[in-house]
Motif scaffolding. Structure first.
Motif, PDB file in Angstrom:
ATOM      1  N   TYR A 188       0.832  -1.200   0.000  1.00 17.70           N
ATOM      2  CA  TYR A 188       0.000   0.000   0.000  1.00 17.70           C
ATOM      3  C   TYR A 188       0.866   1.249   0.000  1.00 17.70           C
ATOM      4  CZ  TYR A 188       1.228   0.586   4.927  1.00 17.70           C
ATOM      5  OH  TYR A 188       1.932   0.770   6.097  1.00 17.70           O
ATOM      6  N   ALA A 189       0.262   2.349  -0.382  1.00 15.18           N
ATOM      7  CA  ALA A 189       0.859   3.682  -0.268  1.00 15.18           C
ATOM      8  C   ALA A 189      -0.189   4.590   0.335  1.00 15.18           C
ATOM      9  CB  ALA A 189       1.301   4.210  -1.629  1.00 15.18           C
ATOM     10  N   LEU A 190       0.233   5.438   1.260  1.00 15.99           N
ATOM     11  CA  LEU A 190      -0.685   6.331   1.965  1.00 15.99           C
ATOM     12  C   LEU A 190      -0.078   7.717   2.025  1.00 15.99           C
ATOM     13  CD1 LEU A 190      -3.107   6.999   3.836  1.00 15.99           C
ATOM     14  CD2 LEU A 190      -1.792   6.018   5.724  1.00 15.99           C
ATOM     15  N   VAL A 191      -0.859   8.722   1.667  1.00 14.66           N
ATOM     16  CA  VAL A 191      -0.418  10.112   1.715  1.00 14.66           C
ATOM     17  C   VAL A 191      -1.447  10.907   2.510  1.00 14.66           C
ATOM     18  CG1 VAL A 191       0.134  12.191   0.383  1.00 14.66           C
ATOM     19  CG2 VAL A 191       0.754   9.932  -0.514  1.00 14.66           C
ATOM     20  N   VAL A 192      -0.972  11.657   3.502  1.00  7.88           N
ATOM     21  CA  VAL A 192      -1.838  12.487   4.332  1.00  7.88           C
ATOM     22  C   VAL A 192      -1.372  13.935   4.229  1.00  7.88           C
ATOM     23  CG1 VAL A 192      -2.704  12.948   6.654  1.00  7.88           C
ATOM     24  CG2 VAL A 192      -2.267  10.585   5.937  1.00  7.88           C
ATOM     25  N   GLY A 193      -2.262  14.807   3.755  1.00  3.27           N
ATOM     26  CA  GLY A 193      -1.979  16.232   3.663  1.00  3.27           C
ATOM     27  C   GLY A 193      -3.056  17.019   4.373  1.00  3.27           C
ATOM     28  N   PRO A 194      -3.015  18.339   4.291  1.00  3.11           N
ATOM     29  CA  PRO A 194      -4.034  19.154   4.943  1.00  3.11           C
ATOM     30  C   PRO A 194      -5.424  18.895   4.362  1.00  3.11           C
ATOM     31  CG  PRO A 194      -2.118  20.476   4.323  1.00  3.11           C
ATOM     32  CD  PRO A 194      -1.966  19.151   3.656  1.00  3.11           C
ATOM     33  N   SER A 195      -6.442  19.066   5.189  1.00  3.65           N
ATOM     34  CA  SER A 195      -7.817  18.940   4.701  1.00  3.65           C
ATOM     35  C   SER A 195      -8.062  19.957   3.599  1.00  3.65           C
ATOM     36  CB  SER A 195      -8.805  19.174   5.843  1.00  3.65           C
ATOM     37  OG  SER A 195      -8.679  18.176   6.827  1.00  3.65           O
ATOM     38  N   GLY A 196      -8.920  19.586   2.652  1.00  5.68           N
ATOM     39  CA  GLY A 196      -9.227  20.495   1.563  1.00  5.68           C
ATOM     40  C   GLY A 196      -8.270  20.410   0.397  1.00  5.68           C
ATOM     41  N   THR A 197      -7.287  19.526   0.476  1.00  4.60           N
ATOM     42  CA  THR A 197      -6.334  19.400  -0.621  1.00  4.60           C
ATOM     43  C   THR A 197      -6.659  18.174  -1.470  1.00  4.60           C
ATOM     44  OG1 THR A 197      -4.785  18.151   0.775  1.00  4.60           O
ATOM     45  CG2 THR A 197      -4.475  20.530   0.636  1.00  4.60           C
ATOM     46  N   THR A 198      -6.220  18.223  -2.708  1.00  2.00           N
ATOM     47  CA  THR A 198      -6.359  17.097  -3.631  1.00  2.00           C
ATOM     48  C   THR A 198      -5.054  16.320  -3.640  1.00  2.00           C
ATOM     49  OG1 THR A 198      -7.950  18.250  -5.035  1.00  2.00           O
ATOM     50  CG2 THR A 198      -6.728  16.424  -6.027  1.00  2.00           C
ATOM     51  N   VAL A 199      -5.131  15.017  -3.441  1.00  2.00           N
ATOM     52  CA  VAL A 199      -3.946  14.160  -3.375  1.00  2.00           C
ATOM     53  C   VAL A 199      -3.996  13.151  -4.517  1.00  2.00           C
ATOM     54  CG1 VAL A 199      -2.618  12.541  -1.977  1.00  2.00           C
ATOM     55  CG2 VAL A 199      -3.892  14.396  -0.862  1.00  2.00           C
TER      56      VAL A 199
END
Length: 463
Positions: A188-199
């Protein structure tokens, strides 16, 4: 294959691997490099008197009256975000996870939890083949406190007691990534950024013959700030990239850090004797040391994520840089672009001076120039090494639109010239009658080699 050479490969290729078997060497490196000197200095400025060495190493508990020195990472932009993931509303699980978080031991001492009530679980949920949690942890060493973003991982459906540390990242980073995969089961790969962003997560990189890196989209989210991708079993590191944006603003664009492993026999990046013999057929310059050539080729294959099998290797030039063996070589996947590497050093220690993705058409006819850093450090010099292909009579370097400057070439078609740091420059090969044969931009110094060659403008010549 044993996992040792694979771990070596991952450490070299990304710089990028932030999830080793022991998750804390990265913490150790960063803490000692970026914080130790600053903290010692700032603790002194704060007029904090350490009455006993034991306090600074947490052997003796910090007295209740003693103030902590809040240094270290800036407060995380993710700290005020709501918890995300399928377990974000499971208060019992989150509370137990906060209790599960432990301190960290490194050569400076034991970093204790600086207030368990301040631990924040930022993400918790199941991903393909695992359960993952991201926590923001306050740590204290003596009078000094620091924040760290820490990954925990366990089997699907794991209780907090089953979760173990899987990696860490500076709390000042707005985007956190994690990847786990192996050749047999995928991952798996997981990316967590600020809310409201497109990943967006992309993978399956391919060096196209046009001289660019092509990838396919594996996962995307719109507005949640979180993306999860399922990874298929792969024979080599997946070479993932992530992009996190809010409207036209790009917050992050780079690798997805993590680990890949395999239990298969053999080393996929070890060139064969026949491959090395073929590579030397048209080299300009003295015959290279066999062990150094094998080492350089393997490093190039590891860095480009290309297996030795099926990859064409060409040694273009062999010589000396700063009194050490130096080579310009190229690797090319079937039907793909050509990646040129300039390296110098020996079979056990070397420096990569340039890595440049070229279009396949005419790659062998191109002159290549690369900049040199100060030996033994990262200081930039104005010295540029030039290597030209067979059939070149003269060479010039044109700096930022100025008049071309001739480069004195030796019998092996190599020369030196000066180019101011940061100044765009082009090296051109000429025929005996002065006709320009081919030109190639001189790449700028590369500050981050974690991504594949061609991923950034400075490592390719195609816009």
């Amino acid at each position: 294959m044993t996992q040792s050479p694979l771990r070596d490969a991952l450490r070299y290729a990304a710089d990028a691997v932030e999830v080793p078997d022991d998750p804390w060497p990265g913490f150790d490196r960063r803490e000692r490099r970026h914080r130790k000197k600053r903290r010692v200095r700032r603790v002194a400025l704060a007029s904090v008197v350490v009455a006993a060495a034991g306090i600074q190493t947490n052997v003796v508990p910090l007295p209740g009256w003693a103030p902590g020195v809040a240094l270290a990472s800036p407060w995380s932009v993710l700290a005020d975000e709501p918890a995300r993931g399928a377990l974000a509303t499971d208060e019992a699980w989150l509370a137990a996870m906060r209790e599960r978080v432990s301190g960290v031991t490194d050569p400076d001492g034991f970093w204790a939890i600086a207030g368990r009530d301040r631990i924040r679980v930022l993400y918790a949920g199941d991903v393909p083949g695992a359960r993952v949690a991201l926590v923001l942890v306050p740590l204290r060493l003596g009078f000094v406190t620091s924040w760290e973003l820490v990954w925990y991982e366990g089997p699907p459906g794991a209780t907090p007691l089953d979760m173990t540390m899987a990696g860490n990242q500076d709390a000042g980073e707005p985007v956190v990534t994690l990847m786990r995969a192996d050749a047999e089961r995928g991952g798996y790969a997981l990316v967590v950024g600020p809310s409201g962003t497109t990943v967006t997560i992309t993978g399956s990189p391919r060096y196209a013959a046009a001289g660019v890196v092509e990838r396919r989209q594996l996962a995307s989210s719109d507005g949640t700030g979180v993306a999860v991708a399922a990874l298929e079993p792969l024979a080599g590191p997946p070479g993932l990239d992530a992009r996190v944006s809010r409207g036209d603003q790009v917050i992050y664009e780079g690798i997805v850090s993590g680990g890949w492993s395999s239990s298969a026999d053999g080393d996929p990046w070890q060139p064969t004797a026949a491959q090395l013999a073929d590579a030397k057929k048209f080299v300009r310059g003295p015959a290279p040391d066999a062990a150094i050539l094998a080492s350089f080729v393997k490093l190039a294959l590891m860095d480009s994520h290309l297996p030795a099998a099926g990859t064409t290797v060409r040694l273009r030039w062999s010589g000396t840089v700063n009194g050490q063996a130096a080579m310009l070589l190229s690797v090319q996947p079937p039907g793909g672009g050509v990646i040129a590497y300039a390296m110098h050093g020996d079979a056990t220690s070397s420096r990569t001076d340039v890595r440049l993705l070229l279009p396949a058409a005419g790659a062998d006819e191109r002159p290549i120039g690369w900049r040199l850093r100060a030996e033994g450090g990262d200081g930039r010099t104005d010295e540029v090494v030039v290597s030209v292909p067979t059939g070149t009579a003269t060479a010039t370097v044109t700096v930022d639109g100025r008049s071309p400057v001739p480069v004195s070439l030796d019998a092996a078609g190599s020369g030196r010239t000066s180019v101011p740091d940061g100044a765009p420059a082009t090296v051109t090969a000429h025929a005996a009658d002065g006709t320009a044969l081919a030109s190639t931009p001189v790449p700028p110094f590369e500050n981050d080699s974690s991504r594949l060659p061609g991923d950034t403008p400075g490592t390719r010549i195609v816009p």
